[in-house]
Design a protein around this motif. Structure first.
Motif, PDB file in Angstrom:
ATOM      1  N   ILE A   1       3.854   4.525 -16.700  1.00 50.60           N
ATOM      2  CA  ILE A   1       3.609   3.630 -15.885  1.00 50.60           C
ATOM      3  C   ILE A   1       3.832   2.123 -16.004  1.00 50.60           C
ATOM      4  O   ILE A   1       3.701   1.823 -17.317  1.00 50.60           O
ATOM      5  CB  ILE A   1       1.991   3.576 -15.935  1.00 50.60           C
ATOM      6  CG1 ILE A   1       1.521   5.183 -15.377  1.00 50.60           C
ATOM      7  CG2 ILE A   1       1.527   2.786 -14.497  1.00 50.60           C
ATOM      8  CD1 ILE A   1       0.266   5.461 -15.213  1.00 50.60           C
ATOM      9  N   SER A   2       4.414   1.442 -15.223  1.00 51.99           N
ATOM     10  CA  SER A   2       4.644  -0.251 -15.423  1.00 51.99           C
ATOM     11  C   SER A   2       3.195  -0.570 -15.147  1.00 51.99           C
ATOM     12  O   SER A   2       2.336  -0.226 -14.291  1.00 51.99           O
ATOM     13  CB  SER A   2       5.502  -0.623 -14.310  1.00 51.99           C
ATOM     14  OG  SER A   2       5.319  -1.980 -14.151  1.00 51.99           O
TER      15      SER A   2
ATOM     16  N   ASP B   1       2.244  -3.685 -14.613  1.00 49.29           N
ATOM     17  CA  ASP B   1       2.038  -4.675 -13.335  1.00 49.29           C
ATOM     18  C   ASP B   1       1.850  -3.722 -12.111  1.00 49.29           C
ATOM     19  O   ASP B   1       1.009  -3.947 -11.478  1.00 49.29           O
ATOM     20  CB  ASP B   1       3.178  -5.513 -13.232  1.00 49.29           C
ATOM     21  CG  ASP B   1       3.268  -6.397 -14.507  1.00 49.29           C
ATOM     22  OD1 ASP B   1       2.041  -6.892 -15.041  1.00 49.29           O
ATOM     23  OD2 ASP B   1       4.198  -7.094 -14.451  1.00 49.29           O
ATOM     24  N   THR B   2       2.837  -2.655 -12.110  1.00 47.69           N
ATOM     25  CA  THR B   2       2.591  -1.680 -10.807  1.00 47.69           C
ATOM     26  C   THR B   2       1.214  -1.056 -10.991  1.00 47.69           C
ATOM     27  O   THR B   2       0.805  -0.869  -9.683  1.00 47.69           O
ATOM     28  CB  THR B   2       4.043  -0.718 -10.743  1.00 47.69           C
ATOM     29  OG1 THR B   2       4.903  -1.368 -10.718  1.00 47.69           O
ATOM     30  CG2 THR B   2       3.761   0.205  -9.553  1.00 47.69           C
TER      31      THR B   2
ATOM     32  N   ASP C   1      -1.482  -3.571  -9.629  1.00 48.94           N
ATOM     33  CA  ASP C   1      -1.421  -3.827  -8.356  1.00 48.94           C
ATOM     34  C   ASP C   1      -1.632  -2.622  -7.372  1.00 48.94           C
ATOM     35  O   ASP C   1      -2.354  -2.818  -6.313  1.00 48.94           O
ATOM     36  CB  ASP C   1       0.095  -4.332  -8.054  1.00 48.94           C
ATOM     37  CG  ASP C   1       0.276  -5.615  -8.783  1.00 48.94           C
ATOM     38  OD1 ASP C   1      -0.502  -6.353  -8.977  1.00 48.94           O
ATOM     39  OD2 ASP C   1       1.707  -6.029  -8.759  1.00 48.94           O
ATOM     40  N   ASP C   2      -1.181  -1.399  -7.645  1.00 46.32           N
ATOM     41  CA  ASP C   2      -1.492  -0.162  -6.960  1.00 46.32           C
ATOM     42  C   ASP C   2      -3.091   0.113  -6.924  1.00 46.32           C
ATOM     43  O   ASP C   2      -3.738   0.389  -5.882  1.00 46.32           O
ATOM     44  CB  ASP C   2      -0.735   1.048  -7.557  1.00 46.32           C
ATOM     45  CG  ASP C   2       0.991   0.764  -7.279  1.00 46.32           C
ATOM     46  OD1 ASP C   2       1.223   0.068  -6.385  1.00 46.32           O
ATOM     47  OD2 ASP C   2       1.562   1.561  -7.695  1.00 46.32           O
TER      48      ASP C   2
ATOM     49  N   THR D   1      -4.937  -2.371  -4.796  1.00 46.83           N
ATOM     50  CA  THR D   1      -4.792  -2.020  -3.429  1.00 46.83           C
ATOM     51  C   THR D   1      -5.553  -1.020  -2.989  1.00 46.83           C
ATOM     52  O   THR D   1      -6.370  -1.056  -1.969  1.00 46.83           O
ATOM     53  CB  THR D   1      -3.173  -1.565  -3.110  1.00 46.83           C
ATOM     54  OG1 THR D   1      -2.396  -2.747  -3.569  1.00 46.83           O
ATOM     55  CG2 THR D   1      -3.217  -1.141  -1.744  1.00 46.83           C
TER      56      THR D   1
END
Length: 274
Positions: free
Chosen positions: A6-7, A9-10, A13-14, A17
């Protein structure tokens, strides 16, 4: 525990959200935090101090008796005399309007209840968000789904004594934690995925005691799935005494601490241990 690629940052962020959407769900003006009462009906007319009219539950129907001045309506038609509605077992409630309030008529384990939704409910005004553990990629776990030869019905209890929930169990999800293998029963979920109800060693300590929920997406052709425990969610019963949520099945009581996902809500919206 196997960590997926997994990134960072992603991942954050996910998760942010997702968490914002969860908070917004409980801020809905006539959502779960707007509930102010849960009244169970019997086969004789009952009246309630916070509701107009008289209410009776027969084996298949609910009968409402009210005057036009009581300002009750069903499907846009004012109740003037009597009205009949037919709530379905386990289904979303049938709505009776009372001015700006909604009266949700539900049927659970053959019993019928009225839930009152009021946008001025104190719990809604006091809600400041769902507390959570800090999201961590190591709680994103790979698993394998194995389907049952045929769908099984698994019955669990509920947070309201005497009620039952009947779930369509589709199979088991196997995964590892600290080198030990575990299994969870997976129920039918949204978008052809699964719905897992579980408890763990944090239950009743830092998380709601009866159950948390985890959505699992559709498996790959080989049965691969991802258990993202960072998104372990409270059911409505963690926020209000007027929900009738299921408890986790005995097979899904994990012996280790899943210190991930949502914690027990704080303050007036947190339900006491059961």
């Amino acid at each position: 525990m196997t960590e997926t690629d997994i990134s960072a940052d992603t991942f954050v962020d996910d998760w942010n959200t997702w968490h914002a959407l969860r908070d917004n769900t409980f801020r809905e003006p006539l959502g779960w935090l707007s509930l102010t009462a849960l009244h169970w009906l019997v086969d004789a007319y009952s009246t309630f101090p916070d509701l107009p009219g008289a209410w009776r539950a027969d084996p298949d129907i609910v009968v409402i008796t009210a005057e036009l001045s009581d300002d009750l309506s069903v499907d846009g038609a004012a109740v003037d005399g009597s009205a009949t509605i037919t709530p379905v077992e386990g289904a979303p409630g049938i709505i009776v309007k009372h001015g700006p309030r909604l009266i949700e008529v539900i049927r659970r384990t053959g019993n019928v209840a009225l839930r009152i939704h009021d946008s001025s409910a104190p719990a809604l005004a006091q809600f400041s968000g769902i507390p959570t553990f800090t999201p961590r990629p190591e709680w994103v776990v790979e698993g394998v789904f194995t389907a049952f030869p045929q769908v099984r019905t698994v019955t669990t209890g509920a947070v309201v004594p005497g009620l039952e929930h009947h779930h369509d169990a589709r199979g088991k999800i196997s995964f590892e934690h600290d080198g030990t293998a575990y299994e969870l029963i997976a129920f039918a979920g949204r978008d052809e995925g699964f719905h897992v109800l579980f408890t763990d060693a944090t239950s009743g300590v830092s998380t709601y005691p009866a159950v948390r929920s985890l959505h699992v997406s559709t498996p790959t052709p080989g049965g691969g799935v991802v258990l993202d425990f960072n998104r372990a969610s409270n059911l409505p019963c963690a926020f209000t005494d007027y929900a009738t949520c299921p408890v986790a099945p005995a097979e899904n009581r994990l012996p280790f601490a899943v210190d991930s996902g949502e914690k027990t809500p704080e303050g007036p919206t947190g339900r006491a241990l059961i």
